[in-house]
Design a protein around this motif. Structure first.
Motif, PDB file in Angstrom:
ATOM      1  N   GLN A   1      15.520   6.201  -6.831  1.00 36.33           N
ATOM      2  CA  GLN A   1      14.136   5.832  -7.151  1.00 36.33           C
ATOM      3  C   GLN A   1      13.165   6.451  -6.156  1.00 36.33           C
ATOM      4  O   GLN A   1      13.557   6.990  -5.122  1.00 36.33           O
ATOM      5  CB  GLN A   1      13.963   4.312  -7.158  1.00 36.33           C
ATOM      6  CG  GLN A   1      14.231   3.626  -5.827  1.00 36.33           C
ATOM      7  CD  GLN A   1      14.073   2.124  -5.931  1.00 36.33           C
ATOM      8  OE1 GLN A   1      13.037   1.622  -6.368  1.00 36.33           O
ATOM      9  NE2 GLN A   1      15.127   1.394  -5.542  1.00 36.33           N
ATOM     10  N   GLU A   2      11.870   6.352  -6.499  1.00 34.91           N
ATOM     11  CA  GLU A   2      10.818   6.787  -5.590  1.00 34.91           C
ATOM     12  C   GLU A   2      10.436   5.643  -4.653  1.00 34.91           C
ATOM     13  O   GLU A   2      10.394   4.482  -5.061  1.00 34.91           O
ATOM     14  CB  GLU A   2       9.583   7.215  -6.367  1.00 34.91           C
ATOM     15  CG  GLU A   2       9.752   8.508  -7.151  1.00 34.91           C
ATOM     16  CD  GLU A   2       8.461   8.914  -7.830  1.00 34.91           C
ATOM     17  OE1 GLU A   2       7.638   9.595  -7.195  1.00 34.91           O
ATOM     18  OE2 GLU A   2       8.274   8.529  -9.000  1.00 34.91           O
ATOM     19  N   VAL A   3      10.118   5.992  -3.415  1.00 34.51           N
ATOM     20  CA  VAL A   3       9.619   5.045  -2.428  1.00 34.51           C
ATOM     21  C   VAL A   3       8.290   5.590  -1.918  1.00 34.51           C
ATOM     22  O   VAL A   3       8.219   6.735  -1.469  1.00 34.51           O
ATOM     23  CB  VAL A   3      10.606   4.889  -1.248  1.00 34.51           C
ATOM     24  CG1 VAL A   3      10.020   3.974  -0.179  1.00 34.51           C
ATOM     25  CG2 VAL A   3      11.944   4.363  -1.733  1.00 34.51           C
ATOM     26  N   ASP A   4       7.245   4.800  -1.992  1.00 37.91           N
ATOM     27  CA  ASP A   4       5.904   5.242  -1.604  1.00 37.91           C
ATOM     28  C   ASP A   4       5.369   4.348  -0.498  1.00 37.91           C
ATOM     29  O   ASP A   4       5.260   3.127  -0.673  1.00 37.91           O
ATOM     30  CB  ASP A   4       4.974   5.205  -2.831  1.00 37.91           C
ATOM     31  CG  ASP A   4       3.507   5.340  -2.455  1.00 37.91           C
ATOM     32  OD1 ASP A   4       3.209   6.018  -1.462  1.00 37.91           O
ATOM     33  OD2 ASP A   4       2.661   4.749  -3.166  1.00 37.91           O
ATOM     34  N   VAL A   5       5.052   4.932   0.636  1.00 39.83           N
ATOM     35  CA  VAL A   5       4.489   4.189   1.772  1.00 39.83           C
ATOM     36  C   VAL A   5       3.245   4.923   2.258  1.00 39.83           C
ATOM     37  O   VAL A   5       3.250   6.156   2.359  1.00 39.83           O
ATOM     38  CB  VAL A   5       5.507   4.067   2.927  1.00 39.83           C
ATOM     39  CG1 VAL A   5       4.861   3.481   4.162  1.00 39.83           C
ATOM     40  CG2 VAL A   5       6.698   3.215   2.503  1.00 39.83           C
ATOM     41  N   SER A   6       2.184   4.187   2.556  1.00 39.36           N
ATOM     42  CA  SER A   6       0.944   4.818   3.016  1.00 39.36           C
ATOM     43  C   SER A   6       0.488   4.261   4.360  1.00 39.36           C
ATOM     44  O   SER A   6       0.881   3.169   4.765  1.00 39.36           O
ATOM     45  CB  SER A   6      -0.168   4.601   1.980  1.00 39.36           C
ATOM     46  OG  SER A   6      -0.571   3.231   1.951  1.00 39.36           O
ATOM     47  N   HIS A   7      -0.366   5.045   5.028  1.00 37.02           N
ATOM     48  CA  HIS A   7      -1.041   4.547   6.221  1.00 37.02           C
ATOM     49  C   HIS A   7      -1.755   3.242   5.918  1.00 37.02           C
ATOM     50  O   HIS A   7      -1.621   2.248   6.644  1.00 37.02           O
ATOM     51  CB  HIS A   7      -2.107   5.557   6.686  1.00 37.02           C
ATOM     52  CG  HIS A   7      -1.571   6.747   7.416  1.00 37.02           C
ATOM     53  ND1 HIS A   7      -2.160   7.978   7.314  1.00 37.02           N
ATOM     54  CD2 HIS A   7      -0.542   6.895   8.284  1.00 37.02           C
ATOM     55  CE1 HIS A   7      -1.507   8.840   8.076  1.00 37.02           C
ATOM     56  NE2 HIS A   7      -0.522   8.212   8.677  1.00 37.02           N
TER      57      HIS A   7
ATOM     58  N   LYS B   1      -1.644   5.866  -5.924  1.00 34.30           N
ATOM     59  CA  LYS B   1      -2.547   5.456  -6.995  1.00 34.30           C
ATOM     60  C   LYS B   1      -3.962   5.310  -6.433  1.00 34.30           C
ATOM     61  O   LYS B   1      -4.154   5.232  -5.225  1.00 34.30           O
ATOM     62  CB  LYS B   1      -2.100   4.122  -7.596  1.00 34.30           C
ATOM     63  CG  LYS B   1      -0.741   4.159  -8.277  1.00 34.30           C
ATOM     64  CD  LYS B   1      -0.403   2.784  -8.851  1.00 34.30           C
ATOM     65  CE  LYS B   1       0.940   2.781  -9.562  1.00 34.30           C
ATOM     66  NZ  LYS B   1       1.246   1.435 -10.128  1.00 34.30           N
ATOM     67  N   GLY B   2      -4.947   5.219  -7.332  1.00 30.66           N
ATOM     68  CA  GLY B   2      -6.310   4.937  -6.905  1.00 30.66           C
ATOM     69  C   GLY B   2      -7.173   6.169  -6.733  1.00 30.66           C
ATOM     70  O   GLY B   2      -6.676   7.304  -6.690  1.00 30.66           O
ATOM     71  N   PRO B   3      -8.505   5.969  -6.619  1.00 34.42           N
ATOM     72  CA  PRO B   3      -9.457   7.084  -6.583  1.00 34.42           C
ATOM     73  C   PRO B   3      -9.340   7.978  -5.362  1.00 34.42           C
ATOM     74  O   PRO B   3      -9.795   9.128  -5.393  1.00 34.42           O
ATOM     75  CB  PRO B   3     -10.824   6.379  -6.617  1.00 34.42           C
ATOM     76  CG  PRO B   3     -10.549   5.006  -6.066  1.00 34.42           C
ATOM     77  CD  PRO B   3      -9.175   4.663  -6.555  1.00 34.42           C
TER      78      PRO B   3
ATOM     79  N   PHE C   1       3.439  15.457   2.315  1.00 35.79           N
ATOM     80  CA  PHE C   1       2.353  16.384   2.035  1.00 35.79           C
ATOM     81  C   PHE C   1       1.330  15.740   1.092  1.00 35.79           C
ATOM     82  O   PHE C   1       1.624  14.784   0.383  1.00 35.79           O
ATOM     83  CB  PHE C   1       2.914  17.672   1.440  1.00 35.79           C
ATOM     84  CG  PHE C   1       3.620  18.525   2.461  1.00 35.79           C
ATOM     85  CD1 PHE C   1       2.941  19.491   3.171  1.00 35.79           C
ATOM     86  CD2 PHE C   1       4.969  18.320   2.733  1.00 35.79           C
ATOM     87  CE1 PHE C   1       3.578  20.262   4.131  1.00 35.79           C
ATOM     88  CE2 PHE C   1       5.626  19.077   3.689  1.00 35.79           C
ATOM     89  CZ  PHE C   1       4.926  20.054   4.399  1.00 35.79           C
ATOM     90  N   ARG C   2       0.150  16.301   1.118  1.00 36.88           N
ATOM     91  CA  ARG C   2      -0.945  15.799   0.292  1.00 36.88           C
ATOM     92  C   ARG C   2      -0.529  15.770  -1.179  1.00 36.88           C
ATOM     93  O   ARG C   2       0.216  16.643  -1.655  1.00 36.88           O
ATOM     94  CB  ARG C   2      -2.161  16.704   0.489  1.00 36.88           C
ATOM     95  CG  ARG C   2      -3.443  16.207  -0.126  1.00 36.88           C
ATOM     96  CD  ARG C   2      -4.576  17.120   0.305  1.00 36.88           C
ATOM     97  NE  ARG C   2      -5.840  16.764  -0.313  1.00 36.88           N
ATOM     98  CZ  ARG C   2      -6.994  17.402  -0.063  1.00 36.88           C
ATOM     99  NH1 ARG C   2      -7.008  18.421   0.791  1.00 36.88           N
ATOM    100  NH2 ARG C   2      -8.104  17.016  -0.659  1.00 36.88           N
ATOM    101  N   LYS C   3      -1.000  14.768  -1.892  1.00 39.51           N
ATOM    102  CA  LYS C   3      -0.632  14.595  -3.300  1.00 39.51           C
ATOM    103  C   LYS C   3      -0.878  15.886  -4.078  1.00 39.51           C
ATOM    104  O   LYS C   3      -1.952  16.483  -4.004  1.00 39.51           O
ATOM    105  CB  LYS C   3      -1.435  13.447  -3.900  1.00 39.51           C
ATOM    106  CG  LYS C   3      -1.040  13.102  -5.336  1.00 39.51           C
ATOM    107  CD  LYS C   3      -1.834  11.909  -5.845  1.00 39.51           C
ATOM    108  CE  LYS C   3      -1.473  11.564  -7.280  1.00 39.51           C
ATOM    109  NZ  LYS C   3      -2.244  10.405  -7.782  1.00 39.51           N
ATOM    110  N   GLY C   4       0.108  16.324  -4.821  1.00 39.04           N
ATOM    111  CA  GLY C   4       0.013  17.528  -5.636  1.00 39.04           C
ATOM    112  C   GLY C   4       0.762  18.715  -5.067  1.00 39.04           C
ATOM    113  O   GLY C   4       1.184  19.600  -5.809  1.00 39.04           O
ATOM    114  N   VAL C   5       0.929  18.741  -3.724  1.00 38.69           N
ATOM    115  CA  VAL C   5       1.612  19.878  -3.095  1.00 38.69           C
ATOM    116  C   VAL C   5       3.069  19.956  -3.541  1.00 38.69           C
ATOM    117  O   VAL C   5       3.561  21.020  -3.918  1.00 38.69           O
ATOM    118  CB  VAL C   5       1.523  19.776  -1.553  1.00 38.69           C
ATOM    119  CG1 VAL C   5       2.390  20.851  -0.899  1.00 38.69           C
ATOM    120  CG2 VAL C   5       0.081  19.909  -1.097  1.00 38.69           C
TER     121      VAL C   5
END
Length: 405
Positions: free
Chosen positions: A200-206, A136-138, A103-107
C-alpha cells in the motif's frame, strides 16, 4: 544477534532530511537501505557547507548533516531520466520491500517512479511518500521545506513568551518529526503486509506530523476553543512548574503539576518555611493568583546557590521533580544519555572513532545499531546491480559507458 528489520530491503529515493532520516532510522533496525541518487551530483545535502552560520564540514569532504541523515545506507548512483536508469529501479523493486520518496508532487509520476507504476512490478511494495502538506488539498503541489512546516503548523507562535515574534527552531525539527512519523508508517505497513498480504501507499507530511507533535494544544483548540497560551516565565500560573536561574548561571526546571503535594517540603528545602502557611501562597489557587510575587521570591532564593548545591538539597529533602537546563553540547557527557546509548561510539572508516546519535528505542533481543557510515556517491552501485539486480559485469560496464550509472 538478529535485528528487527533484518532481511527487509528499502529503496530510498529521498533528499535533504525528512526522507533520509526516516530511512536511516529503519536502517538502524537492520533494514538494508539502498540510497538512490542522481549520478551527476547526488543528494544536495552532500554539498551543504554551512548551517546557521557554522561550518558543517568534516574530514574527507564530508559534512555532519549528510553523515547523520544517511548512515546505515548504500549508495546507488544513476540517471532516472534515461530509460535504462528507470529499468534498473523496476528490476530492483521486484526484490524490494519498501520504496521511499520525498520529491514534490508530480515528479515521481513524470519519471515513472510513482506507486501505480512500481506496484505493477511488485504488488506488495510499501510505497512511502514524505511531503510538505499532504497529497490532498489545494496546497498539495506546493514546495515546502522544514521552515514551512514550522510556520504552517502554528508552533512558531506557541513557543516563547507572549510579546515575542514567531520563533524558529534549530535542527530541522519538522523534518525530524516527519521522519519519525514516516518510519512509524512504514513499520505499520510492513506489519499489515505480513498479516494481510497487501502492499500500500503511506503518506506522511510535515504539516500532519507537526499537528501530531502538538496534539494536546490542537485538542484544546478543537474541544474548548482556546489554545494553551504563551506564558511569561515571570508570571507562570504554577510557580512550581517553572524554571529559575541559579548562582552559577545555570537554570533549574521544576515540574510539580500537583504542587500542593510538594509545597510544604519545598518550602522547607529552600529555607522559606515562613511561606508555607502564608495566605498568599497556601494552595495552588492562591499561588496562581499571586504567582508574580512568588516567582520573584523564588528567583532571589535560587540565585543564592549553584545548581549543584540545589541539586543536592532537593535530592536530600524530598522527592522533587526537577532537572538542570542543558545546552545541546552537554548531552554527550550526560551520564543518562551515555548509559542508555542515546549517543553511541562508532568507528568511522574516514573520521576514526566518533560519537553518533544512537537509537531512542531499546530492544532487549534485537538492538538497533549503527553499522555503516554515510556512503560515498555511487559507492555501492556495482554491488547493488550485481547482487540485487542480477546484472552481469558486462552489462554494468555498458551501463557506465552509456552514462546510466
Amino acid at each position: 544477534m538478529s535485528m528487527l528489520l533484518e532481511g527487509i530491503r528499502i529503496l530510498d529515493w529521498t533528499v535533504w532530511q525528512q526522507g533520509p532520516v526516516a530511512t536511516a532510522l529503519l536502517g538502524d533496525l537492520g533494514a538494508e537501505v539502498i540510497k538512490i541518487e542522481d549520478r551527476a551530483g547526488g543528494d544536495p545535502g552532500r554539498g551543504l557547507q554551512r548551517a546557521r552560520g557554522i561550518s558543517t564540514l568534516l574530514a574527507g569532504g564530508r559534512n555532519f548533516y549528510f553523515e547523520y541523515n544517511n548512515h546505515n545506507k548504500k549508495s546507488l548512483a544513476l540517471d532516472l531520466k534515461k530509460e535504462k536508469g528507470r529499468e534498473i529501479i523496476y528490476r530492483l523493486v521486484k526484490k524490494a520491500d519498501v520504496f521511499v520518496q520525498n520529491f514534490r508532487k508530480g515528479v515521481a509520476t513524470r519519471l515513472g517512479m510513482d506507486y501505480a507504476t512500481l506496484s505493477q512490478y511488485n504488488p506488495k511494495i510499501i510505497y512511502a511518500t514524505a511531503s510538505g502538506y499532504g497529497l490532498k488539498g489545494p496546497d498539495s503541489e506546493k514546495p515546502a521545506m522544514d521552515y514551512q512546516g514550522l510556520a504552517r503548523s502554528g508552533i512558531m507562535t506557541a513557543i516563547g513568551e507572549p510579546e515575542m515574534p514567531p520563533l524558529g527552531m534549530a535542527g530541522g525539527i519538522t523534518d525530524q518529526m516527519g521522519a519519525i512519523m514516516l518510519a512509524y508508517g512504514v513499520l505499520a505497513a510492513l506489519l499489515a503486509r505480513e498479516r494481510l498480504g497487501i502492499g500500500q501507499e503511506v503518506d506522511v507530511s510535515h504539516l500532519g506530523s507537526m499537528v501530531t507533535l502538538q496534539g494536546l494544544n490542537v485538542a484544546a483548540s478543537l474541544l474548548v476553543g482556546k489554545v494553551l497560551p504563551r506564558m511569561p516565565r515571570a508570571q507562570a500560573d504554577n510557580p512550581l512548574w517553572n524554571h529559575y536561574q541559579c548562582k552559577d548561571g545555570r537554570w533549574i526546571a521544576l515540574a510539580h503539576l500537583q504542587a500542593d503535594k510538594y509545597w510544604a517540603d519545598f518550602c522547607r528545602a529552600l529555607g522559606i518555611e515562613e511561606l508555607e502557611k502564608d495566605s498568599r501562597f497556601e494552595n495552588m489557587t492562591k499561588r496562581e493568583e499571586n504567582s508574580q510575587e512568588l516567582i520573584s521570591i523564588l528567583d532571589k532564593t535560587f540565585a543564592t546557590r549553584t545548581y549543584e548545591e540545589w541539586e543536592k538539597i532537593l535530592q536530600e529533602k524530598g522527592d522533587f521533580i526537577f532537572a538542570k537546563i542543558q545546552e545541546v553540547s552537554d548531552l554527550a557527557s550526560d551520564p543518562q544519555v551515555v548509559e542508555n546509548e542515546y549517543i553511541t561510539d562508532f568507528n568511522h572508516p574516514v573520521l576514526g572513532k566518533i560519537k553518533m546519535v544512537g537509537s531512542a528505542v531499546r530492544y532487549s533481543r534485537t538492538p538497533a545499531t549503527i553499522r555503516l557510515p554515510a556512503p560515498e556517491l555511487g559507492e555501492h552501485t556495482n554491488e547493488v546491480l550485481r547482487e540485487m539486480g542480477e546484472y552481469s559485469e558486462e552489462e554494468i560496464t555498458q551501463l557506465r559507458k552509456e552514462g546510466v550509472i
